[in-house]
Write a protein that holds these residues in place. Structure first.
Motif, PDB file in Angstrom:
ATOM      1  N   LEU A  96      10.898   6.643 -17.092  1.00  0.00           N
ATOM      2  CA  LEU A  96      11.749   7.535 -15.661  1.00  0.00           C
ATOM      3  C   LEU A  96      11.167   8.196 -16.612  1.00  0.00           C
ATOM      4  CD1 LEU A  96      15.523   7.007 -14.778  1.00  0.00           C
ATOM      5  CD2 LEU A  96      13.560   6.882 -13.212  1.00  0.00           C
ATOM      6  N   GLU A  97      10.162   9.871 -15.898  1.00  0.00           N
ATOM      7  CA  GLU A  97       8.940  10.453 -16.339  1.00  0.00           C
ATOM      8  C   GLU A  97       9.936  11.918 -15.700  1.00  0.00           C
ATOM      9  OE1 GLU A  97       5.666   9.466 -13.959  1.00  0.00           O
ATOM     10  OE2 GLU A  97       5.518   7.770 -15.358  1.00  0.00           O
ATOM     11  N   GLY A  98       9.450  13.030 -16.091  1.00  0.00           N
ATOM     12  CA  GLY A  98       9.771  14.587 -16.133  1.00  0.00           C
ATOM     13  C   GLY A  98      11.163  14.646 -16.289  1.00  0.00           C
ATOM     14  N   ASN A  99      11.233  15.850 -16.422  1.00  0.00           N
ATOM     15  CA  ASN A  99      12.099  16.660 -17.088  1.00  0.00           C
ATOM     16  C   ASN A  99      12.949  17.867 -15.771  1.00  0.00           C
ATOM     17  OD1 ASN A  99      15.425  16.977 -18.396  1.00  0.00           O
ATOM     18  ND2 ASN A  99      13.585  18.208 -19.954  1.00  0.00           N
ATOM     19  N   TYR A 100      13.007  17.625 -14.530  1.00  0.00           N
ATOM     20  CA  TYR A 100      12.679  18.576 -14.104  1.00  0.00           C
ATOM     21  C   TYR A 100      14.747  18.644 -13.685  1.00  0.00           C
ATOM     22  CZ  TYR A 100       8.771  17.169 -12.540  1.00  0.00           C
ATOM     23  OH  TYR A 100       7.514  16.571 -12.402  1.00  0.00           O
ATOM     24  N   THR A 101      14.677  20.168 -13.441  1.00  0.00           N
ATOM     25  CA  THR A 101      15.663  21.374 -13.638  1.00  0.00           C
ATOM     26  C   THR A 101      16.860  20.806 -12.608  1.00  0.00           C
ATOM     27  OG1 THR A 101      15.002  23.632 -12.134  1.00  0.00           O
ATOM     28  CG2 THR A 101      14.898  23.234 -14.860  1.00  0.00           C
ATOM     29  N   ASP A 102      16.350  20.145 -11.751  1.00  0.00           N
ATOM     30  CA  ASP A 102      17.311  20.280 -10.078  1.00  0.00           C
ATOM     31  C   ASP A 102      18.479  18.603 -10.625  1.00  0.00           C
ATOM     32  OD1 ASP A 102      14.647  18.726  -9.754  1.00  0.00           O
ATOM     33  OD2 ASP A 102      14.448  19.284  -7.779  1.00  0.00           O
ATOM     34  N   GLY A 103      17.419  17.706 -11.412  1.00  0.00           N
ATOM     35  CA  GLY A 103      18.033  16.621 -12.292  1.00  0.00           C
ATOM     36  C   GLY A 103      16.973  15.533 -11.852  1.00  0.00           C
ATOM     37  N   ARG A 104      15.680  15.945 -11.192  1.00  0.00           N
ATOM     38  CA  ARG A 104      14.479  14.621 -10.359  1.00  0.00           C
ATOM     39  C   ARG A 104      14.244  14.325 -11.612  1.00  0.00           C
ATOM     40  NH1 ARG A 104      10.575  17.323  -7.929  1.00  0.00           N
ATOM     41  NH2 ARG A 104      10.767  18.838  -8.665  1.00  0.00           N
ATOM     42  N   ARG A 105      14.342  12.525 -11.477  1.00  0.00           N
ATOM     43  CA  ARG A 105      12.983  12.306 -12.413  1.00  0.00           C
ATOM     44  C   ARG A 105      12.279  11.009 -11.347  1.00  0.00           C
ATOM     45  NH1 ARG A 105      15.527  15.274 -14.924  1.00  0.00           N
ATOM     46  NH2 ARG A 105      16.385  14.952 -16.752  1.00  0.00           N
ATOM     47  N   MET A 106      10.847  10.487 -12.081  1.00  0.00           N
ATOM     48  CA  MET A 106      10.094   9.670 -11.410  1.00  0.00           C
ATOM     49  C   MET A 106       9.768   8.855 -12.262  1.00  0.00           C
ATOM     50  SD  MET A 106       8.640  13.437  -9.553  1.00  0.00           S
ATOM     51  CE  MET A 106       8.910  14.908  -9.640  1.00  0.00           C
ATOM     52  N   VAL A 107       9.043   8.309 -11.125  1.00  0.00           N
ATOM     53  CA  VAL A 107       8.255   6.508 -11.774  1.00  0.00           C
ATOM     54  C   VAL A 107       6.735   6.464 -10.856  1.00  0.00           C
ATOM     55  CG1 VAL A 107       8.307   4.061 -12.332  1.00  0.00           C
ATOM     56  CG2 VAL A 107      10.781   4.668 -11.950  1.00  0.00           C
ATOM     57  N   THR A 108       6.089   6.235 -11.195  1.00  0.00           N
ATOM     58  CA  THR A 108       4.409   6.358 -10.693  1.00  0.00           C
ATOM     59  C   THR A 108       4.007   4.717 -11.117  1.00  0.00           C
ATOM     60  OG1 THR A 108       4.205   8.704 -11.263  1.00  0.00           O
ATOM     61  CG2 THR A 108       2.655   7.561 -10.711  1.00  0.00           C
ATOM     62  N   PHE A 109       3.369   4.429  -9.791  1.00  0.00           N
ATOM     63  CA  PHE A 109       2.887   2.929  -9.745  1.00  0.00           C
ATOM     64  C   PHE A 109       1.376   3.288  -9.225  1.00  0.00           C
ATOM     65  CE2 PHE A 109       7.241   1.713  -9.631  1.00  0.00           C
ATOM     66  CZ  PHE A 109       7.374   0.748 -10.502  1.00  0.00           C
ATOM     67  N   LYS A 110       0.206   2.974  -9.831  1.00  0.00           N
ATOM     68  CA  LYS A 110      -0.863   2.659  -9.262  1.00  0.00           C
ATOM     69  C   LYS A 110      -1.507   1.485  -8.961  1.00  0.00           C
ATOM     70  CE  LYS A 110      -1.369   7.506 -11.199  1.00  0.00           C
ATOM     71  NZ  LYS A 110      -2.476   8.122 -12.694  1.00  0.00           N
ATOM     72  N   THR A 111      -1.063   0.462  -9.336  1.00  0.00           N
ATOM     73  CA  THR A 111      -1.729  -0.429  -9.367  1.00  0.00           C
ATOM     74  C   THR A 111       0.041  -2.041  -9.071  1.00  0.00           C
ATOM     75  OG1 THR A 111      -1.457  -0.872 -12.212  1.00  0.00           O
ATOM     76  CG2 THR A 111      -3.352  -0.376 -11.009  1.00  0.00           C
ATOM     77  N   MET A 112      -0.582  -2.613  -8.944  1.00  0.00           N
ATOM     78  CA  MET A 112      -0.142  -3.949  -9.274  1.00  0.00           C
ATOM     79  C   MET A 112       0.608  -4.769 -10.222  1.00  0.00           C
ATOM     80  SD  MET A 112       1.439  -5.734  -6.155  1.00  0.00           S
ATOM     81  CE  MET A 112       0.621  -6.071  -5.210  1.00  0.00           C
ATOM     82  N   ASP A 113      -0.929  -4.430 -11.936  1.00  0.00           N
ATOM     83  CA  ASP A 113       0.082  -4.661 -13.423  1.00  0.00           C
ATOM     84  C   ASP A 113       0.568  -3.135 -13.498  1.00  0.00           C
ATOM     85  OD1 ASP A 113      -1.657  -6.723 -12.713  1.00  0.00           O
ATOM     86  OD2 ASP A 113      -3.691  -5.584 -13.494  1.00  0.00           O
ATOM     87  N   GLU A 114       0.873  -2.795 -12.675  1.00  0.00           N
ATOM     88  CA  GLU A 114       1.928  -1.430 -13.650  1.00  0.00           C
ATOM     89  C   GLU A 114       3.432  -1.623 -12.291  1.00  0.00           C
ATOM     90  OE1 GLU A 114       0.275   2.521 -14.422  1.00  0.00           O
ATOM     91  OE2 GLU A 114       0.561   2.568 -12.332  1.00  0.00           O
ATOM     92  N   VAL A 115       3.260  -2.412 -11.475  1.00  0.00           N
ATOM     93  CA  VAL A 115       4.143  -2.866 -10.998  1.00  0.00           C
ATOM     94  C   VAL A 115       5.030  -3.796 -11.643  1.00  0.00           C
ATOM     95  CG1 VAL A 115       5.660  -3.799  -9.039  1.00  0.00           C
ATOM     96  CG2 VAL A 115       3.799  -2.154  -8.584  1.00  0.00           C
ATOM     97  N   LYS A 116       4.392  -4.827 -11.844  1.00  0.00           N
ATOM     98  CA  LYS A 116       4.606  -6.313 -12.869  1.00  0.00           C
ATOM     99  C   LYS A 116       4.819  -5.985 -14.512  1.00  0.00           C
ATOM    100  CE  LYS A 116       1.695  -9.590 -10.696  1.00  0.00           C
ATOM    101  NZ  LYS A 116       0.579 -10.174 -10.747  1.00  0.00           N
ATOM    102  N   THR A 117       4.183  -5.259 -14.463  1.00  0.00           N
ATOM    103  CA  THR A 117       4.631  -4.690 -15.972  1.00  0.00           C
ATOM    104  C   THR A 117       6.099  -3.528 -16.523  1.00  0.00           C
ATOM    105  OG1 THR A 117       2.127  -3.914 -16.483  1.00  0.00           O
ATOM    106  CG2 THR A 117       4.231  -2.770 -18.639  1.00  0.00           C
ATOM    107  N   LYS A 118       6.233  -2.881 -14.867  1.00  0.00           N
ATOM    108  CA  LYS A 118       7.403  -2.140 -14.821  1.00  0.00           C
ATOM    109  C   LYS A 118       9.038  -2.622 -14.149  1.00  0.00           C
ATOM    110  CE  LYS A 118       4.443   2.273 -15.161  1.00  0.00           C
ATOM    111  NZ  LYS A 118       4.375   3.546 -15.066  1.00  0.00           N
ATOM    112  N   ALA A 119       8.465  -4.086 -13.341  1.00  0.00           N
ATOM    113  CA  ALA A 119       9.803  -3.830 -13.097  1.00  0.00           C
ATOM    114  C   ALA A 119      11.188  -4.616 -13.567  1.00  0.00           C
ATOM    115  CB  ALA A 119       9.327  -5.399 -12.240  1.00  0.00           C
ATOM    116  N   ASP A 120      11.320  -4.627 -14.347  1.00  0.00           N
ATOM    117  CA  ASP A 120      12.406  -4.989 -15.149  1.00  0.00           C
ATOM    118  C   ASP A 120      12.980  -3.859 -15.307  1.00  0.00           C
ATOM    119  OD1 ASP A 120      12.254  -7.495 -15.008  1.00  0.00           O
ATOM    120  OD2 ASP A 120      11.329  -8.396 -17.476  1.00  0.00           O
TER     121      ASP A 120
END
Length: 135
Positions: A96-120
């Protein structure tokens, strides 16, 4: 409070309008999210594919977004997963990325390899979020 409505067809229509390689990336992320738990449903909300907890919950104010798990924004061939209440998750994976005051967090995907790496890790934080639902 009325439950959000599961609407997979609207999500499919949204994805089918994307460029094919990017659509495949988004569809893979979609299936990864949905396969995490049978309690996850989907719809178009905030003009994006959105995933929410479909089970019974204690009442809450609409602006608390307690039912909304992830909003999948698609921008310039980047899939940005926004957890509106992601700050409640004790993320030990570091996904989880970011530290927003409203409580949001994010995950960024640009490639299929990133999806495989971050899936678990993605599924782990979704399961952590689901464990915190006020049922």
């Amino acid at each position: 409070m009325a439950k959000d409505i599961n609407d997979p067809q609207s999500v499919t229509s949204f994805i089918n309008k994307l460029d094919p390689p990017f659509a495949q990336l988004v569809e893979t992320i979609r299936q990864l999210i949905l396969s995490t738990s049978p309690d996850i449903a989907e719809q178009i909300k905030w003009n994006s594919p959105s995933f929410f907890y479909s089970g019974d919950m204690k009442p809450f104010a609409p602006k608390e977004y307690k039912r909304d798990i992830i909003v999948l924004n698609t921008r310039k061939n980047v899939a940005l997963l926004i957890f509106p209440t992601g700050a409640i998750i004790n993320d030990t994976t570091g996904i989880l990325e970011g530290n927003y005051t409203d409580g949001r967090r994010m995950v960024t995907f640009k490639t299929m390899d990133e999806v495989k790496t971050k899936a678990d890790d993605l599924q782990k934080v979704i399961r952590q979020w689901l464990a915190l639902v006020d049922k």
